[in-house]
Design a protein around this motif. Structure first.
Motif, PDB file in Angstrom:
ATOM      1  N   ASN A 104       0.850  -1.195   0.000  1.00  0.00           N
ATOM      2  CA  ASN A 104       0.000   0.000   0.000  1.00  0.00           C
ATOM      3  C   ASN A 104       0.884   1.243   0.000  1.00  0.00           C
ATOM      4  O   ASN A 104       0.973   1.959   0.994  1.00  0.00           O
ATOM      5  N   PHE A 105       1.547   1.446  -1.123  1.00  0.00           N
ATOM      6  CA  PHE A 105       2.579   2.478  -1.231  1.00  0.00           C
ATOM      7  C   PHE A 105       2.068   3.855  -0.827  1.00  0.00           C
ATOM      8  O   PHE A 105       2.725   4.575  -0.060  1.00  0.00           O
ATOM      9  N   VAL A 106       0.892   4.239  -1.310  1.00  0.00           N
ATOM     10  CA  VAL A 106       0.357   5.573  -1.033  1.00  0.00           C
ATOM     11  C   VAL A 106      -0.313   5.632   0.333  1.00  0.00           C
ATOM     12  O   VAL A 106      -0.034   6.523   1.140  1.00  0.00           O
ATOM     13  N   PHE A 107      -1.191   4.678   0.622  1.00  0.00           N
ATOM     14  CA  PHE A 107      -2.011   4.745   1.832  1.00  0.00           C
ATOM     15  C   PHE A 107      -1.234   4.470   3.117  1.00  0.00           C
ATOM     16  O   PHE A 107      -1.619   4.943   4.189  1.00  0.00           O
ATOM     17  N   ASP A 108      -0.137   3.730   3.039  1.00  0.00           N
ATOM     18  CA  ASP A 108       0.656   3.442   4.232  1.00  0.00           C
ATOM     19  C   ASP A 108       1.743   4.492   4.492  1.00  0.00           C
ATOM     20  O   ASP A 108       2.473   4.391   5.483  1.00  0.00           O
ATOM     21  N   ALA A 109       1.842   5.472   3.620  1.00  0.00           N
ATOM     22  CA  ALA A 109       2.941   6.453   3.706  1.00  0.00           C
ATOM     23  C   ALA A 109       2.844   7.307   4.970  1.00  0.00           C
ATOM     24  O   ALA A 109       1.802   7.886   5.268  1.00  0.00           O
ATOM     25  N   LYS A 110       3.943   7.353   5.701  1.00  0.00           N
ATOM     26  CA  LYS A 110       4.086   8.224   6.862  1.00  0.00           C
ATOM     27  C   LYS A 110       5.216   9.202   6.560  1.00  0.00           C
ATOM     28  O   LYS A 110       6.371   8.793   6.406  1.00  0.00           O
ATOM     29  N   THR A 111       4.867  10.476   6.457  1.00  0.00           N
ATOM     30  CA  THR A 111       5.841  11.497   6.064  1.00  0.00           C
ATOM     31  C   THR A 111       6.178  12.385   7.242  1.00  0.00           C
ATOM     32  O   THR A 111       5.284  12.925   7.904  1.00  0.00           O
ATOM     33  N   ASN A 112       7.459  12.526   7.512  1.00  0.00           N
ATOM     34  CA  ASN A 112       7.932  13.366   8.613  1.00  0.00           C
ATOM     35  C   ASN A 112       8.989  14.323   8.081  1.00  0.00           C
ATOM     36  O   ASN A 112      10.026  13.891   7.601  1.00  0.00           O
ATOM     37  N   GLY A 113       8.672  15.601   8.126  1.00  0.00           N
ATOM     38  CA  GLY A 113       9.637  16.558   7.577  1.00  0.00           C
ATOM     39  C   GLY A 113       9.267  17.992   7.895  1.00  0.00           C
ATOM     40  O   GLY A 113       9.407  18.438   9.033  1.00  0.00           O
ATOM     41  N   SER A 114       8.737  18.686   6.920  1.00  0.00           N
ATOM     42  CA  SER A 114       8.514  20.125   7.048  1.00  0.00           C
ATOM     43  C   SER A 114       7.229  20.459   7.802  1.00  0.00           C
ATOM     44  O   SER A 114       6.292  19.658   7.883  1.00  0.00           O
ATOM     45  N   LYS A 115       7.177  21.668   8.311  1.00  0.00           N
ATOM     46  CA  LYS A 115       5.953  22.155   8.957  1.00  0.00           C
ATOM     47  C   LYS A 115       4.864  22.382   7.910  1.00  0.00           C
ATOM     48  O   LYS A 115       3.668  22.310   8.222  1.00  0.00           O
ATOM     49  N   GLN A 116       5.278  22.639   6.669  1.00  0.00           N
ATOM     50  CA  GLN A 116       4.293  22.792   5.594  1.00  0.00           C
ATOM     51  C   GLN A 116       3.577  21.463   5.330  1.00  0.00           C
ATOM     52  O   GLN A 116       2.382  21.450   5.030  1.00  0.00           O
ATOM     53  N   GLN A 117       4.300  20.357   5.440  1.00  0.00           N
ATOM     54  CA  GLN A 117       3.693  19.044   5.257  1.00  0.00           C
ATOM     55  C   GLN A 117       2.629  18.789   6.318  1.00  0.00           C
ATOM     56  O   GLN A 117       1.559  18.244   6.020  1.00  0.00           O
ATOM     57  N   LYS A 118       2.895  19.194   7.546  1.00  0.00           N
ATOM     58  CA  LYS A 118       1.920  19.012   8.621  1.00  0.00           C
ATOM     59  C   LYS A 118       0.656  19.818   8.348  1.00  0.00           C
ATOM     60  O   LYS A 118      -0.463  19.344   8.592  1.00  0.00           O
ATOM     61  N   LYS A 119       0.819  21.030   7.808  1.00  0.00           N
ATOM     62  CA  LYS A 119      -0.329  21.863   7.460  1.00  0.00           C
ATOM     63  C   LYS A 119      -1.129  21.242   6.326  1.00  0.00           C
ATOM     64  O   LYS A 119      -2.363  21.248   6.326  1.00  0.00           O
ATOM     65  N   LEU A 120      -0.427  20.707   5.341  1.00  0.00           N
ATOM     66  CA  LEU A 120      -1.097  20.069   4.213  1.00  0.00           C
ATOM     67  C   LEU A 120      -1.883  18.850   4.681  1.00  0.00           C
ATOM     68  O   LEU A 120      -3.017  18.607   4.224  1.00  0.00           O
ATOM     69  N   GLU A 121      -1.324  18.073   5.597  1.00  0.00           N
ATOM     70  CA  GLU A 121      -2.019  16.902   6.135  1.00  0.00           C
ATOM     71  C   GLU A 121      -3.247  17.321   6.938  1.00  0.00           C
ATOM     72  O   GLU A 121      -4.288  16.646   6.903  1.00  0.00           O
ATOM     73  N   GLU A 122      -3.130  18.435   7.654  1.00  0.00           N
ATOM     74  CA  GLU A 122      -4.270  18.964   8.410  1.00  0.00           C
ATOM     75  C   GLU A 122      -5.416  19.312   7.458  1.00  0.00           C
ATOM     76  O   GLU A 122      -6.586  18.997   7.716  1.00  0.00           O
ATOM     77  N   TYR A 123      -5.083  19.945   6.348  1.00  0.00           N
ATOM     78  CA  TYR A 123      -6.076  20.306   5.340  1.00  0.00           C
ATOM     79  C   TYR A 123      -6.704  19.056   4.723  1.00  0.00           C
ATOM     80  O   TYR A 123      -7.927  18.958   4.574  1.00  0.00           O
ATOM     81  N   ARG A 124      -5.882  18.095   4.377  1.00  0.00           N
ATOM     82  CA  ARG A 124      -6.375  16.868   3.736  1.00  0.00           C
ATOM     83  C   ARG A 124      -7.317  16.086   4.643  1.00  0.00           C
ATOM     84  O   ARG A 124      -8.275  15.469   4.172  1.00  0.00           O
TER      85      ARG A 124
END
Length: 233
Positions: A104-124
């Motif tokens: 499950n390449f896409v659905f199992d993805a856990k991304t840890n990096g930028s604060k912008q990524q956290k904001k994007l995940e919050e929106y999603r």
């Protein structure tokens, strides 16, 4: 003493010779034994390859890219088949770590990096709830069409239009409430690009100087200016 100075000199020479990368994307794809991983981004409306790595045995990877300001990248996996999977993430300078699985390449993805990524995940997260309502309406619409129930079809259409409005309003409010994040102009350009120009201009004018100077800040400014220029003709 001379030996110490010689060792320090050699260390400095070796350090200077190593290329310093703005962005490093690394991680592990559980279960992957063979395939190719690509790091890509959009440049002048075209999807370009930034870096790639052929996997043969190890499931770990490390890719690199230059980076002037926070930007959205795509991690593609070519599993030697006709199918291509991709993970979308917002990166900033430094290290972004992505761990996922082959199954499950896409659905199992856990991304840890930028604060912008956290904001994007919050929106999603919020948008996924609205998208879930859309799926329910699609099912109801199909059943109403089979039954020939025109009254219910009208009701479903009104409910669908309301969800679209809610998605627009949420995106606008999210961008305005996060005017200090590069995610704001990115969402304006990708999610509500066909909104009323006054709304786009409001988002554009609300951005902080740092965000306005970023990649997506500049693109949003050009986009708004082009629309205004076309309306004046």
């Amino acid at each position: 003493m001379k030996n110490l100075l010689l060792l320090l000199s050699l260390f400095l020479i070796m350090s200077c010779g190593e290329k310093q990368h703005d962005l490093t994307v690394k991680g592990k794809i559980e279960g992957l034994k063979k395939g190719t991983i690509y790091l890509k981004k959009i440049n002048d409306s075209l999807l370009i390859n930034v870096d790639s790595l052929v996997i043969n045995g190890s499931s770990e990877f490390e890719l690199h890219s230059d980076l002037d300001s926070p930007e959205v990248f795509f991690l593609y996996l070519d599993k030697n088949s006709a199918e291509n999977d991709r993970i979308t993430f917002f990166a900033d300078k430094g290290i972004t770590e992505i761990n996922t699985s082959l199954k499950n390449f896409v659905f199992d993805a856990k991304t840890n990096g930028s604060k912008q990524q956290k904001k994007l995940e919050e929106y999603r997260t919020i948008m996924s709830r609205l998208n879930g309502h859309n799926l329910d309406l699609i099912k109801e619409n199909f059943e109403a069409q089979k039954a020939g129930d025109s009254a219910k079809l009208d009701t479903i259409q009104k409910r669908y239009d309301n969800i679209v409005k809610r998605k627009y309003l949420h995106t606008i409010n999210f961008a305005l409430n996060n005017k200090d994040s590069e995610v704001a102009p990115y969402l304006a350009l990708t999610e509500i690009y066909n909104a009323n120009i006054r709304l786009l201009d409001t988002i554009n004018n609300s951005l902080t100087p740092k965000v306005k100077a970023s990649k997506y800040g500049k693109e949003l400014q050009r986009f708004v200016d082009d629309i205004k220029a076309s309306e004046e003709k």
